[in-house]
Write an enzyme that holds these catalytic residues in place. Structure first.
Site, PDB file in Angstrom:
ATOM      1  N   TYR A 153       0.845  -1.206   0.000  1.00  0.00           N
ATOM      2  CA  TYR A 153       0.000   0.000   0.000  1.00  0.00           C
ATOM      3  C   TYR A 153       0.875   1.249   0.000  1.00  0.00           C
ATOM      4  CZ  TYR A 153      -3.197   3.673   1.340  1.00  0.00           C
ATOM      5  OH  TYR A 153      -3.899   4.860   1.374  1.00  0.00           O
ATOM      6  N   GLU A 189     -14.708   4.673   4.900  1.00  0.00           N
ATOM      7  CA  GLU A 189     -14.774   3.211   4.766  1.00  0.00           C
ATOM      8  C   GLU A 189     -13.392   2.595   4.585  1.00  0.00           C
ATOM      9  OE1 GLU A 189     -17.313   2.491   1.438  1.00  0.00           O
ATOM     10  OE2 GLU A 189     -19.163   2.786   2.584  1.00  0.00           O
TER      11      GLU A 189
END
Length: 252
Positions: A153, A189
């Site tokens: 990531y 989210e």
């Protein structure tokens, strides 16, 4: 003629907040995302509230053919995009490199890097034809530093940082501004997606301090876009007051 903003990942979080902010400022919108029902709900609300025109286009930015076909199939008037917000992005898993999932890696690389490239190439050519524009890439504190088990990531967001700098150089002669916005911890989210639907684990990420809100980022993006024509904010790192680095957070 109203200005047009194209926002990817507009079904929730920062993307949805940007849609509200730009609609409030009178922009017509192209909203994209994977969940058509959410896009249509957002579009209907904003159209009723602000009386702006909105086109929705549902696709996954990982799929190059769907991305290009969906955007190119819009009526020609929608090519007058003046602002592109490359918001679609995600993190999957939080494992050390030796235990990482190949599928998670592919999802992050295909979404955060390749998806951004697919949309940017198409829309930047529209902007060149139109004589200018502004591209906003949503990066992350993970694009400025790395943290334990952040590996892939972090690598994708470092790539976004590098691509933003390259895009700024490549598009300079066309009068296109390019900005990177790098948020710290924003309660959206994001963590729920990272932990694959584990709401309790995701909730704990933001406990004990006040994280950023999606509206904080949207308002910052509007500030950047609304600068005079001769001003560009190249790079902006925005954190909650309680966060000093990717891993140093004051929790009470």
């Amino acid at each position: 003629m109203s200005k047009i903003a194209l926002i990817t990942g507009a079904t929730a979080g920062i993307g949805e907040a940007c849609a509200h902010t730009f609609a409030q400022q009178g922009y017509d919108l192209i909203l994209t995302g994977r969940r058509l029902d959410r896009l249509e709900k957002v579009a209907g609300y904003l159209n009723d509230k602000y009386n702006v025109e909105i086109a929705v286009s549902s696709f996954d930015v990982r799929n190059r053919e769907d991305t290009l076909r969906s955007l190119e199939s819009l009526p020609s008037k929608w090519r007058q995009v003046s602002v592109l917000v490359n918001n679609a992005g995600l993190s999957q898993g939080l494992d050390p490199i030796n235990a990482g999932s190949y599928d998670d890696w592919d999802t992050m690389i295909d979404t955060n890097i390749k998806g951004l490239l697919y949309v940017s190439k198409l829309v930047s050519n529209w902007m060149i034809t139109n004589g200018g524009g502004h591209i906003i890439n949503i990066g992350s504190i993970a694009g400025k530093e790395v943290y334990p088990s952040g590996n892939v990531y972090c690598a994708t967001k470092h790539a976004v940082d590098a691509l933003t700098k390259s895009m700024r150089i490549d598009l300079l002669s066309h009068g296109i501004k390019v900005t990177a916005i790098h948020p710290g911890m924003v309660e959206t989210e994001f963590s729920e997606v990272r932990f694959k639907g584990d709401k309790e684990r995701a909730k704990k990420v933001y406990q004990g301090f006040e994280p950023l809100k999606a509206t904080d980022i949207a308002e910052t993006i509007w500030f950047v876009v609304s600068r005079p024509a001769h001003v560009n904010i190249n790079d902006l790192l925005i954190m909650p007051t309680a966060q000093a680095t990717a891993t140093n957070v004051l929790k009470k």
